[in-house]
Design a protein around this motif. Structure first.
Motif, PDB file in Angstrom:
ATOM      1  N   ILE A   1       0.815  -1.226   0.000  1.00  0.00           N
ATOM      2  CA  ILE A   1       0.000   0.000   0.000  1.00  0.00           C
ATOM      3  C   ILE A   1       0.847   1.273   0.000  1.00  0.00           C
ATOM      4  CG2 ILE A   1      -1.933  -1.157   1.128  1.00  0.00           C
ATOM      5  CD1 ILE A   1      -1.115   0.217   3.746  1.00  0.00           C
ATOM      6  N   LEU A   2       2.159   1.135  -0.086  1.00  0.00           N
ATOM      7  CA  LEU A   2       3.017   2.326  -0.112  1.00  0.00           C
ATOM      8  C   LEU A   2       2.682   3.309  -1.238  1.00  0.00           C
ATOM      9  CD1 LEU A   2       6.698   1.404   0.862  1.00  0.00           C
ATOM     10  CD2 LEU A   2       5.171   3.050   1.948  1.00  0.00           C
ATOM     11  N   PRO A   3       2.188   2.848  -2.405  1.00  0.00           N
ATOM     12  CA  PRO A   3       1.823   3.835  -3.430  1.00  0.00           C
ATOM     13  C   PRO A   3       0.842   4.883  -2.923  1.00  0.00           C
ATOM     14  CG  PRO A   3       1.848   1.654  -4.404  1.00  0.00           C
ATOM     15  CD  PRO A   3       2.066   1.468  -2.918  1.00  0.00           C
ATOM     16  N   LEU A   4      -0.077   4.485  -2.037  1.00  0.00           N
ATOM     17  CA  LEU A   4      -1.030   5.451  -1.496  1.00  0.00           C
ATOM     18  C   LEU A   4      -0.323   6.521  -0.676  1.00  0.00           C
ATOM     19  CD1 LEU A   4      -3.855   2.972  -0.364  1.00  0.00           C
ATOM     20  CD2 LEU A   4      -3.801   4.411  -2.428  1.00  0.00           C
TER      21      LEU A   4
ATOM     22  N   LEU B   1       2.317  12.729  -1.682  1.00  0.00           N
ATOM     23  CA  LEU B   1       3.424  13.692  -1.807  1.00  0.00           C
ATOM     24  C   LEU B   1       3.715  14.017  -3.271  1.00  0.00           C
ATOM     25  CD1 LEU B   1       5.719  12.132   0.940  1.00  0.00           C
ATOM     26  CD2 LEU B   1       4.755  14.452   0.993  1.00  0.00           C
ATOM     27  N   SER B   2       2.701  13.891  -4.120  1.00  0.00           N
ATOM     28  CA  SER B   2       2.893  14.137  -5.556  1.00  0.00           C
ATOM     29  C   SER B   2       3.283  15.578  -5.863  1.00  0.00           C
ATOM     30  CB  SER B   2       1.615  13.778  -6.335  1.00  0.00           C
ATOM     31  OG  SER B   2       1.400  12.390  -6.303  1.00  0.00           O
ATOM     32  N   ASN B   3       2.957  16.491  -4.950  1.00  0.00           N
ATOM     33  CA  ASN B   3       3.313  17.892  -5.181  1.00  0.00           C
ATOM     34  C   ASN B   3       4.740  18.209  -4.745  1.00  0.00           C
ATOM     35  OD1 ASN B   3       2.605  17.467  -2.475  1.00  0.00           O
ATOM     36  ND2 ASN B   3       2.113  19.650  -2.172  1.00  0.00           N
ATOM     37  N   VAL B   4       5.463  17.205  -4.253  1.00  0.00           N
ATOM     38  CA  VAL B   4       6.857  17.385  -3.847  1.00  0.00           C
ATOM     39  C   VAL B   4       7.743  16.642  -4.841  1.00  0.00           C
ATOM     40  CG1 VAL B   4       8.548  17.075  -1.995  1.00  0.00           C
ATOM     41  CG2 VAL B   4       6.140  17.499  -1.432  1.00  0.00           C
ATOM     42  N   ASN B   5       8.813  17.286  -5.277  1.00  0.00           N
ATOM     43  CA  ASN B   5       9.738  16.672  -6.222  1.00  0.00           C
ATOM     44  C   ASN B   5      10.202  15.306  -5.731  1.00  0.00           C
ATOM     45  OD1 ASN B   5      12.822  16.271  -7.002  1.00  0.00           O
ATOM     46  ND2 ASN B   5      11.852  17.456  -8.633  1.00  0.00           N
TER      47      ASN B   5
ATOM     48  N   GLN C   1       4.364   8.803  -8.475  1.00  0.00           N
ATOM     49  CA  GLN C   1       3.954  10.190  -8.691  1.00  0.00           C
ATOM     50  C   GLN C   1       3.466  10.449 -10.115  1.00  0.00           C
ATOM     51  OE1 GLN C   1       7.116  12.827  -7.433  1.00  0.00           O
ATOM     52  NE2 GLN C   1       6.524  12.687  -5.293  1.00  0.00           N
ATOM     53  N   VAL C   2       4.036   9.750 -11.093  1.00  0.00           N
ATOM     54  CA  VAL C   2       3.663   9.997 -12.492  1.00  0.00           C
ATOM     55  C   VAL C   2       2.648   8.978 -13.019  1.00  0.00           C
ATOM     56  CG1 VAL C   2       5.869  11.120 -12.985  1.00  0.00           C
ATOM     57  CG2 VAL C   2       5.606   8.664 -13.445  1.00  0.00           C
TER      58      VAL C   2
ATOM     59  N   PHE D   1       9.514  22.873   4.882  1.00  0.00           N
ATOM     60  CA  PHE D   1       9.297  24.195   5.494  1.00  0.00           C
ATOM     61  C   PHE D   1       8.216  25.009   4.780  1.00  0.00           C
ATOM     62  CE2 PHE D   1      13.944  23.633   6.593  1.00  0.00           C
ATOM     63  CZ  PHE D   1      13.691  23.308   7.919  1.00  0.00           C
ATOM     64  N   HIS D   2       7.866  24.598   3.548  1.00  0.00           N
ATOM     65  CA  HIS D   2       7.011  25.474   2.747  1.00  0.00           C
ATOM     66  C   HIS D   2       5.724  24.836   2.248  1.00  0.00           C
ATOM     67  CE1 HIS D   2      10.529  28.022   2.813  1.00  0.00           C
ATOM     68  NE2 HIS D   2      11.252  27.109   2.158  1.00  0.00           N
ATOM     69  N   ALA D   3       5.556  23.506   2.395  1.00  0.00           N
ATOM     70  CA  ALA D   3       4.400  22.846   1.777  1.00  0.00           C
ATOM     71  C   ALA D   3       3.268  22.559   2.760  1.00  0.00           C
ATOM     72  CB  ALA D   3       4.834  21.542   1.105  1.00  0.00           C
ATOM     73  N   GLY D   4       3.382  23.037   3.980  1.00  0.00           N
ATOM     74  CA  GLY D   4       2.301  22.848   4.938  1.00  0.00           C
ATOM     75  C   GLY D   4       2.535  21.679   5.869  1.00  0.00           C
ATOM     76  N   PRO D   5       1.739  21.614   6.949  1.00  0.00           N
ATOM     77  CA  PRO D   5       1.949  20.582   7.981  1.00  0.00           C
ATOM     78  C   PRO D   5       1.745  19.158   7.474  1.00  0.00           C
ATOM     79  CG  PRO D   5      -0.091  21.815   8.376  1.00  0.00           C
ATOM     80  CD  PRO D   5       0.640  22.541   7.314  1.00  0.00           C
ATOM     81  N   LYS D   6       0.826  18.951   6.537  1.00  0.00           N
ATOM     82  CA  LYS D   6       0.584  17.594   6.039  1.00  0.00           C
ATOM     83  C   LYS D   6       1.823  17.041   5.353  1.00  0.00           C
ATOM     84  CE  LYS D   6      -2.168  14.870   2.791  1.00  0.00           C
ATOM     85  NZ  LYS D   6      -3.250  14.899   1.765  1.00  0.00           N
ATOM     86  N   ALA D   7       2.395  17.828   4.426  1.00  0.00           N
ATOM     87  CA  ALA D   7       3.589  17.372   3.708  1.00  0.00           C
ATOM     88  C   ALA D   7       4.762  17.182   4.662  1.00  0.00           C
ATOM     89  CB  ALA D   7       3.951  18.379   2.609  1.00  0.00           C
ATOM     90  N   THR D   8       4.905  18.096   5.617  1.00  0.00           N
ATOM     91  CA  THR D   8       5.988  17.989   6.595  1.00  0.00           C
ATOM     92  C   THR D   8       5.879  16.688   7.392  1.00  0.00           C
ATOM     93  OG1 THR D   8       6.168  20.393   6.805  1.00  0.00           O
ATOM     94  CG2 THR D   8       7.056  19.071   8.605  1.00  0.00           C
ATOM     95  N   THR D   9       4.668  16.394   7.858  1.00  0.00           N
ATOM     96  CA  THR D   9       4.444  15.175   8.641  1.00  0.00           C
ATOM     97  C   THR D   9       4.738  13.932   7.808  1.00  0.00           C
ATOM     98  OG1 THR D   9       2.740  16.290   9.947  1.00  0.00           O
ATOM     99  CG2 THR D   9       2.748  13.874   9.964  1.00  0.00           C
ATOM    100  N   LEU D  10       4.251  13.909   6.569  1.00  0.00           N
ATOM    101  CA  LEU D  10       4.456  12.745   5.707  1.00  0.00           C
ATOM    102  C   LEU D  10       5.939  12.538   5.395  1.00  0.00           C
ATOM    103  CD1 LEU D  10       1.477  13.148   3.204  1.00  0.00           C
ATOM    104  CD2 LEU D  10       1.735  11.396   4.972  1.00  0.00           C
ATOM    105  N   LEU D  11       6.668  13.626   5.189  1.00  0.00           N
ATOM    106  CA  LEU D  11       8.096  13.511   4.887  1.00  0.00           C
ATOM    107  C   LEU D  11       8.869  12.964   6.090  1.00  0.00           C
ATOM    108  CD1 LEU D  11       8.622  16.804   2.853  1.00  0.00           C
ATOM    109  CD2 LEU D  11       8.766  14.469   1.965  1.00  0.00           C
ATOM    110  N   VAL D  12       8.542  13.450   7.280  1.00  0.00           N
ATOM    111  CA  VAL D  12       9.241  12.983   8.476  1.00  0.00           C
ATOM    112  C   VAL D  12       8.897  11.517   8.759  1.00  0.00           C
ATOM    113  CG1 VAL D  12       9.451  13.253  10.973  1.00  0.00           C
ATOM    114  CG2 VAL D  12       9.431  15.275   9.500  1.00  0.00           C
ATOM    115  N   LEU D  13       7.627  11.156   8.559  1.00  0.00           N
ATOM    116  CA  LEU D  13       7.203   9.780   8.815  1.00  0.00           C
ATOM    117  C   LEU D  13       7.694   8.801   7.746  1.00  0.00           C
ATOM    118  CD1 LEU D  13       3.531  10.225  10.099  1.00  0.00           C
ATOM    119  CD2 LEU D  13       5.581   9.669  11.417  1.00  0.00           C
ATOM    120  N   ALA D  14       8.311   9.319   6.695  1.00  0.00           N
ATOM    121  CA  ALA D  14       8.875   8.426   5.670  1.00  0.00           C
ATOM    122  C   ALA D  14       9.925   7.502   6.269  1.00  0.00           C
ATOM    123  CB  ALA D  14       9.490   9.249   4.536  1.00  0.00           C
ATOM    124  N   GLY D  15      10.552   7.925   7.366  1.00  0.00           N
ATOM    125  CA  GLY D  15      11.543   7.079   8.030  1.00  0.00           C
ATOM    126  C   GLY D  15      10.926   5.817   8.610  1.00  0.00           C
TER     127      GLY D  15
END
Length: 302
Positions: free
Chosen positions: A33-36, A41-45, A106-107, A214-228
């Protein structure tokens, strides 16, 4: 786990087997289910997502090793020239695998990614014969050949190589073969690999000024940190399962992951299979079933 040769397993062995089986389904389910997750995070490079995955995975794994009192294992890996070289190559392979997979999600190429993970076990069989001189019986050779033929015909019909599937399967199969050759522990080995890639990840994130965190909002920040934890937890669950169930059962369960990915791509993300890709899938699935059906019933039970 080891069954007694002349009778059924004991109650403790049966309980361990059940727990290991559930853990295996949990690990491959999480991978499936990782694709979900990455789609959120499709709006992040994709390169930036990859760098965060490397960074937070490394920190999470270090924390786990510290908690277990095993951080010294990573230093031991780096001090040995042979294992350090193996870790360096493994780091490159798994970073490429992670990066291509994130980009593919993402694509909108989840179905092609799932094809790659269907192929991986059969490719691992071929690599086992090449690197470890493991014997391939007739049906194993037919299965591997059928899968390769399916991809070759799909390439001819498409007019181009389904490179996402090929890169994902090749990089992960080579990664697994090299880890087996080097005898690297799953947890400390992954930590060592990730820590090697961390300076490059930090350099890139520093160059872009931190980027989305720092710039994409709390949702993106949380998802990026939880990627670990999202990266490490399936691996830890898999390691638990691998110690408790037969390799043959583990081999069957691994197809749970690409099957989930395929379903997500087709039914949740609106992707479609072209006739050549459907042909490739058909050939690979038949090859997998043929290989599984031809295995001895008592293979790898101890």
């Amino acid at each position: 786990m080891s069954n007694t040769p002349d009778g059924p397993p004991s109650s403790s062995q049966a309980r361990s087997l059940r727990r290991g089986t559930l853990a295996a389904f949990a690990a491959y389910g999480m991978w499936g289910i990782l694709p979900l997750y990455w789609k959120q995070l499709s709006n992040v490079n994709a390169v930036e997502v990859l760098c965060h995955r490397v960074l937070w995975s490394g920190l999470f794994l270090v924390a786990v090793l510290l908690g277990k009192g095993r951080l010294g294992e990573v230093l031991h890996i780096w001090r040995n020239r042979a294992s350090a070289l193996a870790v360096l190559v493994c780091s490159l392979l798994i970073t490429v695998n992670w990066g291509i997979y994130i980009w593919a999600v993402q694509v909108g190429r989840v179905t092609e990614s799932s094809l790659g993970y269907y192929i991986t076990p059969l490719l691992s069989v071929a690599l086992g014969a090449f690197f470890f001189h493991e014997r391939l019986d007739r049906w194993a050779k037919v299965s591997v050949g059928l899968a390769l033929l399916g991809v070759a015909v799909a390439t001819w019909r498409l007019g181009s190589l389904p490179w996402v599937a090929v890169v994902l399967s090749t990089s992960f199969a080579l990664y697994g073969a090299l880890k087996k050759k080097a005898g690297l522990d799953a947890l400390s080995g992954l930590a060592a690999e990730t820590l090697i890639a961390m300076p490059l990840a930090l350099a890139y994130l520093g160059w872009i000024g931190g980027g989305a965190i720092f710039h994409a909002g709390p949702k993106a920040t949380t998802l990026l940190v939880l990627a670990g934890p999202v990266t490490a937890l399936p691996l830890l669950t898999f390691a638990y399962a691998a110690l408790r169930i037969p390799l043959q059962r583990l081999g069957f369960i691994q197809y749970f992951s690409p099957t989930l990915q395929l379903g997500i791509g087709l039914f949740l993300m609106g992707e479609h299979l072209s006739p050549p890709m459907a042909l490739a899938f058909g050939a690979v699935v038949v090859a997998v079933l043929l290989y599984a059906a031809s295995r001895p019933r008592n293979a790898n039970i101890r």
